[in-house]
Design a protein around this motif. Sequence first.
Motif, short mmCIF file in Angstrom:
data_model
loop_
_atom_site.label_atom_id
_atom_site.label_comp_id
_atom_site.label_asym_id
_atom_site.label_seq_id
_atom_site.Cartn_x
_atom_site.Cartn_y
_atom_site.Cartn_z
N UNK A 27 28.16 -29.90 28.20
CA UNK A 27 28.93 -29.70 26.97
C UNK A 27 30.41 -29.54 27.28
N UNK A 28 31.23 -29.71 26.26
CA UNK A 28 32.68 -29.72 26.44
C UNK A 28 33.34 -28.74 25.47
N UNK A 29 33.37 -27.47 25.87
CA UNK A 29 34.00 -26.44 25.05
C UNK A 29 34.92 -25.57 25.88
N UNK A 30 35.85 -24.95 25.22
CA UNK A 30 36.55 -23.85 25.84
C UNK A 30 35.49 -22.76 26.02
N UNK A 31 35.26 -22.34 27.25
CA UNK A 31 34.15 -21.42 27.53
C UNK A 31 34.28 -20.12 26.76
N UNK A 32 35.51 -19.72 26.44
CA UNK A 32 35.67 -18.43 25.75
C UNK A 32 35.28 -18.55 24.29
N UNK A 33 35.00 -19.79 23.85
CA UNK A 33 34.58 -19.99 22.47
C UNK A 33 33.32 -20.84 22.42
N UNK A 34 32.57 -20.83 23.47
CA UNK A 34 31.31 -21.59 23.48
C UNK A 34 30.47 -21.11 22.28
N UNK A 35 29.88 -22.04 21.49
CA UNK A 35 29.16 -21.61 20.29
C UNK A 35 28.09 -20.56 20.61
N UNK A 36 28.30 -19.37 20.10
CA UNK A 36 27.35 -18.29 20.38
C UNK A 36 26.26 -18.22 19.33
N UNK A 37 26.46 -18.90 18.23
CA UNK A 37 25.43 -18.99 17.18
C UNK A 37 25.24 -20.44 16.82
N UNK A 38 24.00 -20.80 16.58
CA UNK A 38 23.71 -22.15 16.11
C UNK A 38 22.98 -22.04 14.79
N UNK A 39 23.21 -23.03 13.95
CA UNK A 39 22.50 -23.02 12.66
C UNK A 39 21.25 -23.87 12.80
N UNK A 54 33.05 -13.33 26.75
CA UNK A 54 32.18 -14.19 25.93
C UNK A 54 30.85 -14.43 26.66
N UNK A 55 30.94 -14.57 27.98
CA UNK A 55 29.71 -14.72 28.77
C UNK A 55 28.81 -13.51 28.58
N UNK A 109 16.87 -26.60 22.08
CA UNK A 109 18.21 -26.07 21.88
C UNK A 109 19.00 -26.97 20.92
N UNK A 110 18.89 -28.27 21.14
CA UNK A 110 19.65 -29.19 20.28
C UNK A 110 19.13 -29.15 18.84
N UNK A 111 17.82 -28.96 18.69
CA UNK A 111 17.25 -28.91 17.34
C UNK A 111 17.74 -27.68 16.58
N UNK A 112 18.05 -26.62 17.34
CA UNK A 112 18.55 -25.42 16.68
C UNK A 112 20.01 -25.57 16.27
N UNK A 113 20.57 -26.72 16.57
CA UNK A 113 22.00 -26.92 16.35
C UNK A 113 22.20 -27.94 15.23
N UNK A 114 21.67 -27.64 14.06
CA UNK A 114 21.68 -28.65 13.01
C UNK A 114 23.10 -28.98 12.55
N UNK A 115 24.04 -28.10 12.80
CA UNK A 115 25.42 -28.40 12.39
C UNK A 115 26.24 -29.00 13.51
N UNK A 116 25.58 -29.31 14.58
CA UNK A 116 26.24 -29.96 15.72
C UNK A 116 27.46 -29.19 16.22
N UNK A 117 27.25 -27.91 16.41
CA UNK A 117 28.33 -27.10 16.98
C UNK A 117 28.51 -27.46 18.45
N UNK A 118 27.41 -27.82 19.13
CA UNK A 118 27.52 -28.14 20.55
C UNK A 118 28.09 -29.54 20.74
N UNK A 119 29.13 -29.61 21.53
CA UNK A 119 29.71 -30.92 21.80
C UNK A 119 29.06 -31.45 23.08
N UNK A 120 28.06 -32.28 22.89
CA UNK A 120 27.24 -32.72 24.03
C UNK A 120 27.86 -33.95 24.69
N UNK A 121 28.17 -33.81 25.95
CA UNK A 121 28.75 -34.95 26.68
C UNK A 121 27.64 -35.80 27.28
#
Length: 982
Positions: free
Chosen positions: A239-251, A329-330, A772-784
Amino acid sequence: MGRGQKRSWGGGGGRGGGRGDNTWKQDNWSKSEFTKRDDMKNAAFEEYYRAQGVIPDGEWPDFLATLRRPLPVTFRINGSGKFADHLRDKLQRDFFAELCKDGVTVDGEPITPPRQLAWYPNGYAWQLEFSRNQLRKLPLLADIHNFVKHANDAGSISRQEAVSMVPPLFLDVQPTHRVLDMCAAPGSKTFQLLEALHSGSRPGQTPPGFVVANDADFMRCNLLTHQTKRVCSPCLLVTNHDASRFPAYLAGAPAAPPPPEAAAAADAPDGAKRPPPRPPRYQVRFDRILADVPCSGDGTLRKSPDIWRKWNISGGNSLHPIQLKIALHGAKMLEVGGRMVYSTCTFNPVEDEAVVAELLLRCGGALELLDVSECMPELRRMAGKHHWKVKDRHRFYDSWEEARDIGYKLEESMFSSPAKAALPLERCMRFLPHHGDTGGFFVAVLRKVSELPDERKQQQRQGQGHGGKQQQQAAEATGDAAAAEDDEEEEENAAEDDAAAAACAAAAAAGAAEEDGEEGGEAEEAGANGDAAGGKDEAGAATAAAPASGDAMEGVERPAGGEGGSGEAGAAAAPAAAAEAPLDVARTAAEAAVASAEAALVAFEAGDWEGAARASANAAASARRAGAAGQRQAGQAAAATAPKPQQDRQQRQQDRQQQQQKRQKREQQQPQQQAVPPQAAGEGEEEAAAGPSAQSIQTSWIRGGGGRGRADGGKYAYIDPVAPLEDDAVLSSLYDYYGIPPDFPLRSQLVMRSLDRQPKRLYFVARSVLDLMMQDSREALKVVSTGLKVFERQILRDQVNECPYRLSQEGLPLVLPYITRQRIEVPPQVLLTLLRERNLILPEAAAVEGDTTASGKPRGTKPTLTDDKVLAALEPLKLGCIVCELAAEDAHRLGFAASTRAGGAEARTLATASATTGTGVAAEAEADGGDGGEEVTGGLAANAPLAVVAWKGKAGVAIMVEKAECAQMIDKLEAELKKLST
Ligand SMILES: C[S@@+](CC[C@H](N)C(=O)[O-])C[C@H]1O[C@@H](n2cnc3c(N)ncnc32)[C@H](O)[C@@H]1O
């Protein structure tokens, strides 16, 4: 090695981290302008570290002298690779034993014997120290060089600095763990984490856990994907996120809307509409987290001697805040009972102990610093410090009280204090270069013993207990106002994050591309740290450190050529940009920056320096535009999150409901829309490549962003989407052609990375990653990237194509046990010939081959397949992809892994193995208190039988395996045959 002598085999370490593969390239050390020891000085560095007392009294001269010597070559055998033990034994027996004998000299100087790193498991890691002159003059060294180079090309060893191998070892990853590598690129430690996760996987099995490898730099994420391919893991999500803001909640998936009459009944008596149920939110939790944060990187001075020139105090000071943010955040995402390792490659207490101490205090007793002094006792280490000083550009300070009013860009968290001194900071570990002839590193091992104070409060607010190992449903589908606020904040955060992180990733990518050009590139982590090390002063440091903050953009140096060709375009775009929403501008500009940075890399690789400079300039210009827009967006978002009147909130709630309803409607419609008739197999590749818009399909779900071929454009146009393969005709042909049992989860776990009707590659994704991806229905995770490449499209021109996909060698260990057709056993000699020749002619074709060509020239005799048993077995197989494996009794005789055949039951287990649902082989084994059978180590590929993907054509059989991998198999097979004959 004498002074001034050059260490052979590269010393690597482009400060950009490089995007070059883990190759044994040219000697960057010797290329550097810092070859003279006299240049290896930095008064500020010396003054700072003498004052800090991190180097024991009396060891300072040794410390400095070691820093001025090139780093020995260190490598580790990939435990997940085929024949890891064979490789270790061969190195030891055939090469190193001779060198370790007394009296081996070159020009009268004794050779430094190879050194096995005693603390590294299984004796897989080595340190070598030879000069170029010695390599030239001693043939045995040249042989070692070639052998190791080939093993590296084949992916069975990885070059990695000794102390950089340490943090993953302290993380103690098990197959059931959900693991997060927060700052992962270029991936040397991710590789180790995956090895640990797969340790114990038998062929055909996947562990229930997974590894999420994250990095803020998109280009470096791609490099990581490439580097970790060799582990052959379906359990990796990049994934490609600023680690300090990695999505901590998924919808999660939105709840179905209630029937109209129920909805009406639920409305308030005054007729006001009640909001529809909110989708469940899941808190993302990990059992293991590695925070190998960006740092000033002075522990890599031996590898990157240019840091001598660039080091300054502001490098570390400016990185401290983002390091702390990432660590905090970790801690938030860590499961109670879970372990987190915080590591840097700097000696600097402000980036090391100060971060750990502040983290411990802010977590209010929820984190404890583990005492790991008993682990790996052979690994020499220094205890962490309780007191340190902080320096700005003017002077040293002992306390925050002293600095509060006059300190330049200092923060309280950087300082030592009585409360911090009382913490057991001696449990932190600092590895010093002169203790083991290594680089420098800092490691702290932490365990979460309870929820963090904020989380405790939130749980009390929600009247909800801790959900244990499972991913928790954090808020129920109620109108809970507090949860709604959180939700809102997260959405806004995500929008901000998307824009700013994309912009900064692009900027960093552009920077990395530039530096690659300068340094030739090296796939080790120091470059990234070096990014921050200075040279760009404080702002430069921020580039690597704070991708999500607009500040980071300040640090991007203009590449040579300045605005370059993009200057005008940028100017022309400006008025339009002013009218557009900043988020859109940021996104468009960030995409342009990424595209230009990619073009720059291509140009660098092609040696087109001018083109590379032009493209880099374009990338930087676009990145600056993206950064400015990102800042505007951040400003707007901040204004939006300011307290608002109640009315405003209601309006936003209504908007959200409307959006949610639209989304639900779309999801309900999708299954019907997917019934697109599959295109007949065997049609031209050209059509597939003709462009996604004409060819794209709809699938029941899409994740990870990705605009290409996506009707709604997706969130991140430059990232390919992840979508399930739902083409029934293709799926049926895969099951049929290879005789795979229906329980094998191809239907649910095979994904594609494009929405083309005929995707080129199909990837198998572990159940846990899918969950994990299924729990992310709003696509918060930026999957590379994700998934193990198992099939590749193969079009036949002149024959019927029963299955449009061939197997890929890297995915073979996973599917082989389930393949019942198109598979033959071959004796060792035939396999050896096939591996050597790559192509064997069938006897009937050989007769023709022996003739002359149409122009009358003799055709030359090609090696022919003559083994009657093999020919008879081959006869009934269809033309197309086949698997050739070593016959069972020969495998047994020669000590290779036995070929296994797995039935439907195993396939079902494979389909359910998931850490998120707590099922699967290892989870069951853990519950049983054992592994349920003989111990297996080394992972998928390591335990796979000797088998190759091949192609049966009308005239012969050809193998479809890379040459370097063939060479390894040949080597091992020859060695075993030789052993047997003597
Ligand atoms: C020390 S390197 C990591 C090395 C890596 N763990 C390895 O062993 O190969 C630091 C990495 O952090 C990344 N980075 C910098 N700022 C970041 C942030 N805010 N969030 C996530 N990653 C970040 C850089 O792109 C760089 O790849």
